[in-house]
Every structure is written in C-alpha cells, then in structure tokens.
Design a protein around this motif. Sequence first.
Motif, PDB file in Angstrom:
ATOM      1  N   MET A   1       0.850  -1.176   0.000  1.00  0.00           N
ATOM      2  CA  MET A   1       0.000   0.000   0.000  1.00  0.00           C
ATOM      3  C   MET A   1       0.892   1.234   0.000  1.00  0.00           C
ATOM      4  O   MET A   1       1.744   1.382   0.859  1.00  0.00           O
ATOM      5  N   ALA A   2       0.697   2.120  -0.935  1.00  0.00           N
ATOM      6  CA  ALA A   2       1.456   3.358  -0.989  1.00  0.00           C
ATOM      7  C   ALA A   2       0.902   4.336   0.042  1.00  0.00           C
ATOM      8  O   ALA A   2      -0.293   4.470   0.212  1.00  0.00           O
ATOM      9  N   LYS A   3       1.803   5.002   0.726  1.00  0.00           N
ATOM     10  CA  LYS A   3       1.374   5.973   1.728  1.00  0.00           C
ATOM     11  C   LYS A   3       1.168   7.330   1.071  1.00  0.00           C
ATOM     12  O   LYS A   3       1.939   7.739   0.206  1.00  0.00           O
ATOM     13  N   ASP A   4       0.122   8.037   1.513  1.00  0.00           N
ATOM     14  CA  ASP A   4      -0.157   9.367   0.971  1.00  0.00           C
ATOM     15  C   ASP A   4       0.862  10.379   1.468  1.00  0.00           C
ATOM     16  O   ASP A   4       1.185  11.324   0.781  1.00  0.00           O
ATOM     17  N   THR A   5       1.338  10.200   2.676  1.00  0.00           N
ATOM     18  CA  THR A   5       2.321  11.110   3.251  1.00  0.00           C
ATOM     19  C   THR A   5       3.395  10.286   3.940  1.00  0.00           C
ATOM     20  O   THR A   5       3.228   9.101   4.188  1.00  0.00           O
ATOM     21  N   ALA A   6       4.479  10.939   4.272  1.00  0.00           N
ATOM     22  CA  ALA A   6       5.567  10.256   4.965  1.00  0.00           C
ATOM     23  C   ALA A   6       5.274  10.120   6.451  1.00  0.00           C
ATOM     24  O   ALA A   6       5.963   9.409   7.144  1.00  0.00           O
ATOM     25  N   LYS A   7       4.260  10.811   6.953  1.00  0.00           N
ATOM     26  CA  LYS A   7       3.954  10.786   8.374  1.00  0.00           C
ATOM     27  C   LYS A   7       3.051   9.601   8.711  1.00  0.00           C
ATOM     28  O   LYS A   7       2.099   9.313   7.997  1.00  0.00           O
ATOM     29  N   THR A   8       3.380   8.931   9.791  1.00  0.00           N
ATOM     30  CA  THR A   8       2.529   7.864  10.307  1.00  0.00           C
ATOM     31  C   THR A   8       2.372   8.061  11.802  1.00  0.00           C
ATOM     32  O   THR A   8       3.186   8.730  12.447  1.00  0.00           O
ATOM     33  N   LYS A   9       1.318   7.496  12.343  1.00  0.00           N
ATOM     34  CA  LYS A   9       1.062   7.594  13.768  1.00  0.00           C
ATOM     35  C   LYS A   9       1.030   6.180  14.341  1.00  0.00           C
ATOM     36  O   LYS A   9       0.325   5.311  13.825  1.00  0.00           O
ATOM     37  N   SER A  10       1.781   5.953  15.381  1.00  0.00           N
ATOM     38  CA  SER A  10       1.831   4.642  16.024  1.00  0.00           C
ATOM     39  C   SER A  10       0.824   4.574  17.164  1.00  0.00           C
ATOM     40  O   SER A  10       0.563   5.580  17.825  1.00  0.00           O
ATOM     41  N   PHE A  11       0.258   3.375  17.358  1.00  0.00           N
ATOM     42  CA  PHE A  11      -0.637   3.158  18.481  1.00  0.00           C
ATOM     43  C   PHE A  11      -0.712   1.669  18.782  1.00  0.00           C
ATOM     44  O   PHE A  11      -0.370   0.837  17.953  1.00  0.00           O
ATOM     45  N   VAL A  12      -1.150   1.349  19.987  1.00  0.00           N
ATOM     46  CA  VAL A  12      -1.280  -0.047  20.402  1.00  0.00           C
ATOM     47  C   VAL A  12      -2.642  -0.556  19.949  1.00  0.00           C
ATOM     48  O   VAL A  12      -3.652   0.123  20.082  1.00  0.00           O
ATOM     49  N   LEU A  13      -2.662  -1.749  19.380  1.00  0.00           N
ATOM     50  CA  LEU A  13      -3.903  -2.356  18.914  1.00  0.00           C
ATOM     51  C   LEU A  13      -4.004  -3.751  19.516  1.00  0.00           C
ATOM     52  O   LEU A  13      -3.095  -4.566  19.361  1.00  0.00           O
ATOM     53  N   ARG A  14      -5.096  -4.022  20.193  1.00  0.00           N
ATOM     54  CA  ARG A  14      -5.305  -5.347  20.764  1.00  0.00           C
ATOM     55  C   ARG A  14      -6.207  -6.144  19.835  1.00  0.00           C
ATOM     56  O   ARG A  14      -7.308  -5.713  19.508  1.00  0.00           O
ATOM     57  N   ILE A  15      -5.716  -7.305  19.416  1.00  0.00           N
ATOM     58  CA  ILE A  15      -6.458  -8.191  18.523  1.00  0.00           C
ATOM     59  C   ILE A  15      -6.405  -9.592  19.120  1.00  0.00           C
ATOM     60  O   ILE A  15      -5.340 -10.039  19.558  1.00  0.00           O
ATOM     61  N   ASP A  16      -7.544 -10.277  19.113  1.00  0.00           N
ATOM     62  CA  ASP A  16      -7.532 -11.626  19.672  1.00  0.00           C
ATOM     63  C   ASP A  16      -6.601 -12.520  18.855  1.00  0.00           C
ATOM     64  O   ASP A  16      -6.325 -12.267  17.684  1.00  0.00           O
ATOM     65  N   THR A  17      -6.104 -13.559  19.498  1.00  0.00           N
ATOM     66  CA  THR A  17      -5.088 -14.427  18.923  1.00  0.00           C
ATOM     67  C   THR A  17      -5.511 -15.040  17.598  1.00  0.00           C
ATOM     68  O   THR A  17      -4.738 -15.036  16.620  1.00  0.00           O
ATOM     69  N   LYS A  18      -6.711 -15.571  17.510  1.00  0.00           N
ATOM     70  CA  LYS A  18      -7.168 -16.229  16.281  1.00  0.00           C
ATOM     71  C   LYS A  18      -7.241 -15.234  15.119  1.00  0.00           C
ATOM     72  O   LYS A  18      -6.791 -15.539  14.007  1.00  0.00           O
ATOM     73  N   THR A  19      -7.774 -14.046  15.373  1.00  0.00           N
ATOM     74  CA  THR A  19      -7.857 -13.018  14.329  1.00  0.00           C
ATOM     75  C   THR A  19      -6.457 -12.630  13.861  1.00  0.00           C
ATOM     76  O   THR A  19      -6.210 -12.495  12.659  1.00  0.00           O
ATOM     77  N   MET A  20      -5.534 -12.473  14.797  1.00  0.00           N
ATOM     78  CA  MET A  20      -4.162 -12.101  14.437  1.00  0.00           C
ATOM     79  C   MET A  20      -3.517 -13.189  13.593  1.00  0.00           C
ATOM     80  O   MET A  20      -2.836 -12.889  12.600  1.00  0.00           O
ATOM     81  N   GLU A  21      -3.733 -14.435  13.943  1.00  0.00           N
ATOM     82  CA  GLU A  21      -3.193 -15.537  13.145  1.00  0.00           C
ATOM     83  C   GLU A  21      -3.738 -15.505  11.717  1.00  0.00           C
ATOM     84  O   GLU A  21      -2.998 -15.722  10.752  1.00  0.00           O
TER      85      GLU A  21
END
Length: 53
Positions: A1-21
């Motif tokens: 995916m091409a980014k529209d800008t060079a800036k990104t924002k980091s954050f914590v995301l909680r995802i259940d184990t099965k979904t993450m797999e």
Amino acid sequence: MAKDTAKTKSFVLRIDTKTMELIEQWAADEFRSTNGQIQWIIDEALKRSGRKK
C-alpha cells in the motif's frame, strides 16, 4: 500500500489471537508484512464506506 504522506502515527492495537493468526496468514499469502496488511484492510474499509477517496 502506498502511503499518501511520509507521516505515520503509532498506536497499540489489541487483537484476539485467532484473528491475528488469520491476518498474519493473509499477509503472508499476499507477500505483505502483518502491519502492511492491517493498514491495507483499514484503507479498503475506509474506501468502501466512502470515507476515503
């Protein structure tokens, strides 16, 4: 995916184990990183909902 800008924002995301797999496997199937896959999923959802052009 091409980014529209060079800036990104980091954050914590909680995802259940099965979904993450499932996301990790999907990312591998499409030769993306897990992070890149999550960004793509969010981007596609925003486009489909009409919130992003």
